[in-house]
Design an enzyme around this catalytic site. Structure first.
Site, PDB file in Angstrom:
ATOM      1  N   SER A 178       8.532   9.780 -84.173  1.00 34.62           N
ATOM      2  CA  SER A 178       8.045   9.668 -82.788  1.00 34.62           C
ATOM      3  C   SER A 178       6.583   9.275 -82.698  1.00 34.62           C
ATOM      4  O   SER A 178       6.053   9.154 -81.608  1.00 34.62           O
ATOM      5  CB  SER A 178       8.255  10.996 -82.044  1.00 34.62           C
ATOM      6  OG  SER A 178       7.479  12.012 -82.623  1.00 34.62           O
ATOM      7  N   LYS A 221       7.998  17.917 -75.082  1.00 31.15           N
ATOM      8  CA  LYS A 221       6.809  17.084 -75.229  1.00 31.15           C
ATOM      9  C   LYS A 221       6.053  16.950 -73.902  1.00 31.15           C
ATOM     10  O   LYS A 221       4.823  17.006 -73.861  1.00 31.15           O
ATOM     11  CB  LYS A 221       7.203  15.706 -75.750  1.00 31.15           C
ATOM     12  CG  LYS A 221       7.667  15.713 -77.196  1.00 31.15           C
ATOM     13  CD  LYS A 221       8.145  14.343 -77.631  1.00 31.15           C
ATOM     14  CE  LYS A 221       8.628  14.359 -79.071  1.00 31.15           C
ATOM     15  NZ  LYS A 221       9.136  13.034 -79.497  1.00 31.15           N
TER      16      LYS A 221
END
Length: 262
Positions: A178, A221
């Protein structure tokens, strides 16, 4: 948990009251876990210290005396915070980009730093990066070098420079697909001497062609970004459907920019 611990310490349940913010102070400053075991342990520790104080002041049997726990009470009796929250960068900087990561205990933000020095065209990676993140960094550099013209780097002496990528908090192992877009941004910033916005965080893997791929753990997140007071997020266009499924309260105050390529 509060009522249970008050009763286990031999007090009437109204003898000690906890404000909402005091509970948040315990959770955020003294625990880092997916469950509640350490939260309960810290509540118990605080109550025992208050009981000791009541006994010392001869107030244990005085029903009119009620102890009210505030964030100041928490810091007074539990000491220095064990866990410090990550906060956003204070200013725009060259070679530093903010990424978003998923961990077993929720989301986290990562500061990816890049510096350049004289060398032989090699890439140095530090900060306990796993294999996947190492490959992301190598893919990001290959993408940049194959697109030198786009970033006005055709005259850049890559073979005479060493790029060093570092992710602070090196005691914590970091891995996962990511951080590619964040690494590419930090590198391009360092190579072109352009600053990255401090109030901007990003998540997404990249390919050698520069496509930005979708990632998981988006709810965690986004919460990490909000907690760090970051208001703008960059994510893959392919993640749009996932983010639109997240409750509106999680997205409140965030501006999300969806991208297909670096």
């Amino acid at each position: 948990l509060v009522t249970k611990q008050i009763e286990q310490n031999g007090l009437l349940k109204d003898k000690i009251t906890f404000s909402r913010n005091s509970i948040f102070a315990i959770i955020r400053g003294y625990t880092r876990e997916a469950g509640l075991r350490n939260v309960e342990r810290e509540i118990n520790k605080l109550i025992r210290k208050l009981v000791f104080q009541m006994v010392a002041n001869n107030e244990i049997d005085k029903t009119e005396v009620i102890y009210k726990v505030t964030p100041d009470t928490v810091s007074e009796h539990l000491g220095v915070e064990k866990v410090t929250e990550d906060t956003r960068l204070r200013r725009n900087q060259v070679g530093v980009a903010t990424g978003l990561a998923w961990t077993p205990v929720g989301g986290d933000i990562l500061f990816i730093e890049t510096s350049i020095m004289k060398g032989k065209g090699n890439l140095i990676l530090t900060g306990q990066l796993g294999d996947v993140m190492t490959e992301s960094a190598q893919a990001a550099l290959s993408y940049i070098r194959s697109n030198e013209k786009r970033y006005k780097l055709t005259e850049y002496p890559f073979d005479q420079r060493t790029l060093h990528i570092h992710i602070p908090e090196g005691a914590i192992p970091k891995d996962g697909p990511s951080a590619g877009i964040t690494m590419a941004t930090a590198m391009i910033s360092a190579l072109t001497n352009r600053k990255v916005k401090a109030a901007l965080a990003m998540t997404g893997e990249i390919t050698l062609r520069g496509d930005v791929l979708p990632v998981g753990g988006l709810k965690e997140k986004l919460l990490a970004a909000k907690q760090a007071r970051i208001k703008q997020i960059i994510a893959s266009e392919e993640n749009r459907k996932n983010i639109e499924d997240i409750e509106a309260s999680y997205l409140d105050g965030l501006t999300i920019h969806y991208v297909k390529t670096v």
